[in-house]
Write a protein that holds these residues in place. Sequence first.
Motif, short mmCIF file in Angstrom:
data_model
loop_
_atom_site.label_atom_id
_atom_site.label_comp_id
_atom_site.label_asym_id
_atom_site.label_seq_id
_atom_site.Cartn_x
_atom_site.Cartn_y
_atom_site.Cartn_z
N SER A 1 23.61 69.13 69.20
CA SER A 1 24.79 68.99 69.25
C SER A 1 25.39 69.47 70.62
CB SER A 1 25.70 69.76 68.21
OG SER A 1 25.14 69.02 66.87
N VAL A 2 24.89 70.55 71.02
CA VAL A 2 25.33 71.21 72.22
C VAL A 2 24.69 70.37 73.18
CG1 VAL A 2 24.90 73.18 73.70
CG2 VAL A 2 25.13 73.40 71.48
N VAL A 3 23.62 69.75 73.36
CA VAL A 3 23.17 69.05 74.28
C VAL A 3 24.00 67.74 74.40
CG1 VAL A 3 21.40 67.25 75.05
CG2 VAL A 3 20.68 69.55 74.13
N THR A 4 24.43 67.00 73.54
CA THR A 4 25.21 65.81 73.60
C THR A 4 26.60 66.23 74.11
OG1 THR A 4 24.20 65.12 71.40
CG2 THR A 4 26.34 64.21 72.17
N LEU A 5 27.16 67.34 73.77
CA LEU A 5 28.55 67.68 74.20
C LEU A 5 28.31 68.30 75.58
CD1 LEU A 5 31.45 68.60 73.52
CD2 LEU A 5 30.47 70.64 73.05
N GLN A 6 27.28 69.08 75.89
CA GLN A 6 27.18 69.46 77.49
C GLN A 6 26.85 68.33 78.38
OE1 GLN A 6 28.17 72.05 78.44
NE2 GLN A 6 27.51 73.69 77.28
N ALA A 7 26.08 67.27 77.92
CA ALA A 7 25.79 66.14 78.62
C ALA A 7 26.79 65.45 78.76
CB ALA A 7 24.67 65.23 77.89
N ALA A 8 27.72 65.19 77.88
CA ALA A 8 29.16 64.33 77.95
C ALA A 8 29.84 64.98 78.96
CB ALA A 8 29.70 64.00 76.66
N ALA A 9 29.85 66.36 79.02
CA ALA A 9 30.86 66.87 79.91
C ALA A 9 30.41 66.86 81.43
CB ALA A 9 31.01 68.55 79.38
N ALA A 10 28.98 66.84 81.53
CA ALA A 10 28.25 66.94 82.88
C ALA A 10 28.47 65.45 83.49
CB ALA A 10 27.02 67.46 82.89
N GLY A 11 28.43 64.48 82.45
CA GLY A 11 28.61 63.27 83.24
C GLY A 11 30.17 63.02 83.67
N ARG A 12 31.29 63.62 82.97
CA ARG A 12 32.40 63.33 83.24
C ARG A 12 32.74 64.27 84.61
NH1 ARG A 12 33.27 64.13 77.66
NH2 ARG A 12 33.86 66.46 78.22
N VAL A 13 32.12 65.35 84.86
CA VAL A 13 32.47 66.12 86.15
C VAL A 13 31.40 66.12 87.29
CG1 VAL A 13 33.96 67.48 84.51
CG2 VAL A 13 31.70 68.08 84.91
N LEU A 14 30.47 65.24 87.06
CA LEU A 14 29.23 65.11 88.19
C LEU A 14 29.91 64.93 89.51
CD1 LEU A 14 26.31 65.52 88.27
CD2 LEU A 14 26.22 63.26 88.05
N ASP A 15 30.66 64.16 89.63
CA ASP A 15 30.96 63.82 91.12
C ASP A 15 31.92 64.73 91.46
OD1 ASP A 15 29.13 61.69 91.07
OD2 ASP A 15 30.81 60.22 90.09
N ARG A 16 33.14 65.14 91.02
CA ARG A 16 33.97 66.09 91.18
C ARG A 16 33.81 67.43 91.25
NH1 ARG A 16 36.29 63.80 86.75
NH2 ARG A 16 36.95 65.59 85.22
N ASP A 17 33.06 67.86 90.37
CA ASP A 17 32.65 69.30 90.08
C ASP A 17 31.27 69.67 89.97
OD1 ASP A 17 33.08 71.98 89.66
OD2 ASP A 17 34.52 72.03 87.89
N THR B 1 26.12 73.98 85.55
CA THR B 1 26.43 74.73 84.40
C THR B 1 26.06 74.48 83.04
OG1 THR B 1 28.24 76.34 85.33
CG2 THR B 1 27.85 76.51 83.22
N ALA B 2 26.64 72.95 82.73
CA ALA B 2 26.56 72.25 81.58
C ALA B 2 25.08 71.87 81.50
CB ALA B 2 27.25 70.98 81.57
N LEU B 3 24.18 71.41 82.59
CA LEU B 3 22.97 71.10 82.59
C LEU B 3 22.05 72.41 82.02
CD1 LEU B 3 22.42 68.78 85.59
CD2 LEU B 3 22.47 68.24 83.18
N ALA B 4 22.33 73.69 82.63
CA ALA B 4 21.59 74.87 82.30
C ALA B 4 21.84 75.06 80.86
CB ALA B 4 22.28 75.82 83.08
N ALA B 5 22.95 74.78 80.22
CA ALA B 5 23.15 74.98 78.76
C ALA B 5 22.27 74.11 78.17
CB ALA B 5 24.66 74.91 78.46
N ILE B 6 22.22 72.93 78.75
CA ILE B 6 21.43 71.92 78.03
C ILE B 6 19.77 72.52 78.12
CG2 ILE B 6 20.31 69.78 78.01
CD1 ILE B 6 22.95 68.35 78.83
N GLU B 7 19.57 72.94 79.24
CA GLU B 7 17.94 73.38 79.43
C GLU B 7 17.73 74.62 78.30
OE1 GLU B 7 15.16 75.42 82.49
OE2 GLU B 7 17.24 75.05 83.07
N GLN B 8 19.02 75.52 78.09
CA GLN B 8 18.49 76.88 77.22
C GLN B 8 18.63 76.34 75.91
OE1 GLN B 8 21.82 79.54 77.78
NE2 GLN B 8 21.08 80.89 76.14
#
Length: 427
Positions: free
Chosen positions: A219-235, A241-248
């Motif tokens: 669930s965390v991976v899904t949520l963080q991956a979606a968040a990382a995809g939305r802000v990858l270009d502008r932030d 940070t989202a990718l680090a959370a996915i790794e953890q």
Amino acid sequence: MRRNLPRRWACLILGGALLMPYMMAGVLVAGLWRGVSSELLMPIQVGVFVAVLPVVAVTGLFLPVRALEVNAAQGLLGARVETPPRQARRSWQERRRTAAWFTLHLAVGGVVSGFTLAVVPFTGFTLALPFIGKPMPVLGLTAEPGWPALLWAAAGVGALVLLVAGAAGAGALLAALAPPLLGPTPAERLAAAEEHARTLAERNRLARELHDSVGHALSVVTLQAAAAGRVLDRDPATARTALAAIEQSARAALEDLDHVLGVLREDAREDRRKNARENGREDAGEDGRESHREGSEEGRRAPQATLADLGALVAGSGAEVRQDVGDLSGVPAVVSREAYRILQEALTNAIRHGGGTVRLAAAVQGDDLRLEVSNPGGRRGGGCGRGGGRGVAGMRERVRLLRGDLRAGPDEDGWTVSVRLPLRPSP
């Protein structure tokens, strides 16, 4: 029957060989008691044979002969003897059964061995009489050449046939009595059933642990991956940070999965060893020893997350969580571990099915630990119970084991999971 006869006969000869020291001692004692010299290798005397059987029974109560007899019954008699579990101390019920079998094996084996030693040479001698051509003494009688010699030869063959039939019957008798006398006693079966129940309970616990841990991580991976995809270009910083959370989260789930697989490999190895013992062989080899070391090492890495790790759980979830956590330092360890898993599952369901800010509360009230997780969106089809999963059922099992209460369902705030856990649950 014919295929098993040679091995069963060998088992009977083994019983006669084990009886021989008792017979030699009995003959010696009888000779000393009568005051005359004794022949230790004389034919079996009925009186001595009967006299030594109680001594055989007494020694069978104390000598560790069960394993030997089980191997003999399985390997030579071809009996299906269930391998008894290993016990720290021998019960008297098991001792009596082993002594009864030991006495029966030596008694029947001694009789068959004695007749084998007598009948086989007798048959060979009588078969040679027709070719000798002169009178010969046989059993105190005189065998004349011609038809009398042929009759003696027929008698020898008949005696051999009777011996074979007797050995086959004796082997079948021992094979039939081996399972009830050498198999597990009722007490041993009860102990094995209790051990099996503990194993099943442990596997059920591991299944719950794996469901909660891996489900939360996904669930965390899904949520963080979606968040990382939305802000990858502008932030990019937020995306990192989202990718680090996915790794953890993935690493934590992998560690829990590695632990469970290690325990299951150890259980499978024990099952293989048990089957090997039942089939009369040992599971040896470097692979088996290496598997044992790996299983033991991984089995010690049991996940021990408690309420002290609640902050890391919330921080790694990637969701917006409003916490209201009191002093939880006095919560017993077993309650703390189960409470952590309950909160983890409730938070997972809130992330997966709900929307908006999640409210998490945990506090000690009197003699109870109170937990509550609520999130909006439950009324709109995003509750914890949706999806046909095992989330609520798993939480309910944990709460029931600790003699607590659980309520999960929609309310005015959306969806709420409310739990009460006694700090000292009474039986």
